[in-house]
Design a protein around this motif. Sequence first.
Motif, PDB file in Angstrom:
ATOM      1  N   TYR A   1       0.800  -1.219   0.000  1.00  0.00           N
ATOM      2  CA  TYR A   1       0.000   0.000   0.000  1.00  0.00           C
ATOM      3  C   TYR A   1       0.840   1.280   0.000  1.00  0.00           C
ATOM      4  N   ASP A   2       2.109   1.156  -0.282  1.00  0.00           N
ATOM      5  CA  ASP A   2       2.989   2.327  -0.225  1.00  0.00           C
ATOM      6  C   ASP A   2       2.533   3.459  -1.148  1.00  0.00           C
ATOM      7  N   GLU A   3       1.870   3.113  -2.254  1.00  0.00           N
ATOM      8  CA  GLU A   3       1.409   4.153  -3.174  1.00  0.00           C
ATOM      9  C   GLU A   3       0.301   5.017  -2.558  1.00  0.00           C
ATOM     10  N   PHE A   4      -0.253   4.556  -1.425  1.00  0.00           N
ATOM     11  CA  PHE A   4      -1.301   5.316  -0.749  1.00  0.00           C
ATOM     12  C   PHE A   4      -0.760   6.091   0.458  1.00  0.00           C
ATOM     13  N   LEU A   5       0.551   6.132   0.605  1.00  0.00           N
ATOM     14  CA  LEU A   5       1.140   6.910   1.689  1.00  0.00           C
ATOM     15  C   LEU A   5       0.987   8.398   1.383  1.00  0.00           C
ATOM     16  N   LEU A   6       0.534   9.154   2.369  1.00  0.00           N
ATOM     17  CA  LEU A   6       0.322  10.589   2.183  1.00  0.00           C
ATOM     18  C   LEU A   6       1.650  11.335   2.168  1.00  0.00           C
ATOM     19  N   LYS A   7       1.684  12.390   1.376  1.00  0.00           N
ATOM     20  CA  LYS A   7       2.864  13.236   1.287  1.00  0.00           C
ATOM     21  C   LYS A   7       2.522  14.642   1.770  1.00  0.00           C
ATOM     22  N   ASN A   8       3.544  15.365   2.159  1.00  0.00           N
ATOM     23  CA  ASN A   8       3.354  16.731   2.616  1.00  0.00           C
ATOM     24  C   ASN A   8       2.627  17.570   1.563  1.00  0.00           C
ATOM     25  N   ASN A   9       1.619  18.304   1.989  1.00  0.00           N
ATOM     26  CA  ASN A   9       0.799  19.184   1.148  1.00  0.00           C
ATOM     27  C   ASN A   9      -0.236  18.450   0.286  1.00  0.00           C
ATOM     28  N   ASP A  10      -0.432  17.149   0.531  1.00  0.00           N
ATOM     29  CA  ASP A  10      -1.551  16.461  -0.128  1.00  0.00           C
ATOM     30  C   ASP A  10      -2.866  16.997   0.447  1.00  0.00           C
ATOM     31  N   LEU A  11      -3.879  17.107  -0.403  1.00  0.00           N
ATOM     32  CA  LEU A  11      -5.208  17.487   0.064  1.00  0.00           C
ATOM     33  C   LEU A  11      -6.055  16.225   0.214  1.00  0.00           C
ATOM     34  N   LEU A  12      -6.853  16.173   1.278  1.00  0.00           N
ATOM     35  CA  LEU A  12      -7.757  15.042   1.503  1.00  0.00           C
ATOM     36  C   LEU A  12      -9.190  15.546   1.522  1.00  0.00           C
ATOM     37  N   PHE A  13     -10.035  14.920   0.683  1.00  0.00           N
ATOM     38  CA  PHE A  13     -11.463  15.225   0.654  1.00  0.00           C
ATOM     39  C   PHE A  13     -12.234  14.050   1.254  1.00  0.00           C
ATOM     40  N   THR A  14     -13.302  14.360   1.984  1.00  0.00           N
ATOM     41  CA  THR A  14     -14.189  13.306   2.484  1.00  0.00           C
ATOM     42  C   THR A  14     -15.152  12.923   1.372  1.00  0.00           C
ATOM     43  N   ARG A  15     -15.039  11.687   0.899  1.00  0.00           N
ATOM     44  CA  ARG A  15     -15.886  11.226  -0.213  1.00  0.00           C
ATOM     45  C   ARG A  15     -17.245  10.767   0.289  1.00  0.00           C
ATOM     46  N   TYR A  16     -17.278  10.077   1.409  1.00  0.00           N
ATOM     47  CA  TYR A  16     -18.530   9.583   1.994  1.00  0.00           C
ATOM     48  C   TYR A  16     -18.550   9.883   3.489  1.00  0.00           C
TER      49      TYR A  16
ATOM     50  N   ALA B   1      -8.997  19.040   3.837  1.00  0.00           N
ATOM     51  CA  ALA B   1      -7.928  19.455   4.747  1.00  0.00           C
ATOM     52  C   ALA B   1      -6.597  19.117   4.097  1.00  0.00           C
ATOM     53  N   ILE B   2      -5.565  19.796   4.534  1.00  0.00           N
ATOM     54  CA  ILE B   2      -4.240  19.588   3.951  1.00  0.00           C
ATOM     55  C   ILE B   2      -3.369  18.788   4.921  1.00  0.00           C
ATOM     56  N   PHE B   3      -2.682  17.765   4.392  1.00  0.00           N
ATOM     57  CA  PHE B   3      -1.806  16.930   5.209  1.00  0.00           C
ATOM     58  C   PHE B   3      -0.434  17.590   5.286  1.00  0.00           C
ATOM     59  N   LYS B   4       0.045  17.758   6.505  1.00  0.00           N
ATOM     60  CA  LYS B   4       1.359  18.353   6.728  1.00  0.00           C
ATOM     61  C   LYS B   4       2.265  17.365   7.457  1.00  0.00           C
ATOM     62  N   GLY B   5       3.513  17.325   7.068  1.00  0.00           N
ATOM     63  CA  GLY B   5       4.474  16.484   7.769  1.00  0.00           C
ATOM     64  C   GLY B   5       4.973  15.324   6.929  1.00  0.00           C
ATOM     65  N   THR B   6       5.811  14.511   7.562  1.00  0.00           N
ATOM     66  CA  THR B   6       6.426  13.377   6.862  1.00  0.00           C
ATOM     67  C   THR B   6       6.115  12.042   7.532  1.00  0.00           C
ATOM     68  N   GLU B   7       5.310  12.061   8.605  1.00  0.00           N
ATOM     69  CA  GLU B   7       4.963  10.804   9.274  1.00  0.00           C
ATOM     70  C   GLU B   7       4.154   9.925   8.327  1.00  0.00           C
ATOM     71  N   ARG B   8       4.372   8.615   8.414  1.00  0.00           N
ATOM     72  CA  ARG B   8       3.717   7.670   7.503  1.00  0.00           C
ATOM     73  C   ARG B   8       2.253   7.475   7.879  1.00  0.00           C
ATOM     74  N   PHE B   9       1.379   7.809   6.925  1.00  0.00           N
ATOM     75  CA  PHE B   9      -0.054   7.595   7.090  1.00  0.00           C
ATOM     76  C   PHE B   9      -0.650   7.171   5.752  1.00  0.00           C
ATOM     77  N   LEU B  10      -1.499   6.142   5.793  1.00  0.00           N
ATOM     78  CA  LEU B  10      -2.286   5.749   4.633  1.00  0.00           C
ATOM     79  C   LEU B  10      -3.667   6.388   4.765  1.00  0.00           C
ATOM     80  N   TYR B  11      -4.462   6.286   3.725  1.00  0.00           N
ATOM     81  CA  TYR B  11      -5.817   6.841   3.798  1.00  0.00           C
ATOM     82  C   TYR B  11      -6.810   5.848   3.195  1.00  0.00           C
ATOM     83  N   PRO B  12      -8.056   5.799   3.701  1.00  0.00           N
ATOM     84  CA  PRO B  12      -9.043   4.800   3.286  1.00  0.00           C
ATOM     85  C   PRO B  12      -9.816   5.189   2.030  1.00  0.00           C
TER      86      PRO B  12
END
Length: 356
Positions: free
Chosen positions: A165-180, A191-202
Amino acid sequence: ERFRQEARRNMTGSAGQLRVPKRFFEQYPVPLPPLAEQKRIVAKLEESLSDLNSGIEVFKTVQKQLAVYRDAVLKWALEGKLTENWRSKHQTTKENKAGGAASNESLPAGWRWVNFIDVCVQLRNGISEKPDLDSGEKILKISSVRPLSINLEECRYINNVDGRYDEFLLKNNDLLFTRYNGSERYVGVCAIFKGTERFLYPDKLIRAQLKSIEVTDPDYVAYAVNTGESRKHLRQRIRTTAGQSGISGQDIKTMPVPICSLPEQKQICEEIRTRFAICAEIEKMVENGIRQSDALRQALLKQAFEGKLVPQDSNDEPVEQVLNRLPTQESKNPTKRQSKKEKGQSKKSHSQLVEV
């Protein structure tokens, strides 16, 4: 508060069916001052708690006003009103040429409407597999995303040891929208993701990666898509199925976004941050005031039941004398109810008397 704590400790039953037994209430010692003092305590509490409640209402009103003010700041900012003076001092006719979109809302000179896809290089749903581990790679919950904020504590865990799932790791300044979401209020918020900590998204979140920062400022875009015509566009396209409300990636792609020159975008972000920082400071003071009010409420009640809230009066009739005048349980029921055996014996005796 002490009474509630004691009651909780004496609860019986299983989870979901917990209850306080009758004997707890029957045996719990209650401090009982003279009647006249009780009335003074009640009068003092009503006066003090009324003032306290009025103060809390003021705090809550301020909180609502801050929310309204934040919305107004975003609206003014994305209409170019917060940077009118800045534009007069920085004469520029250079227009951001990033695409174009139709909107009936007018914009300042040098601004233009674009479709979101014109400033975005990738738009993608997240991982559909259900995260059900106690440890592993962190994956955000849907509830982690709110307008302009991400709560990184709102996460679960999923197996990603092999990097699938590495391709789903968030990067600094990625935008996340709530789809459902179960609430329409939160569908399409960003909202905008800030930082370098490893997080995936659903899967129920959509990630947007923007074009070069030489064209758009990520913070500016995050502000823009949460208000005005952009937010209206998504809100009008929300569809509800089986209690879940949602939008599609296509809805986001065609969303109109007001774009100005990059220097003005950065100035707008600075204007918003300055005003939001002031709001945050006021909000902290308000929250502290509410906490202190709650603590004061408990202190007042504690003083009241310790006999410290109002002065004692030696002329008050002692409570013992009042209690002595009250009828006892036995005096209320002078005749003891007969048992079945006694009733039977009584009837037998009566019959014998009749026969005689």
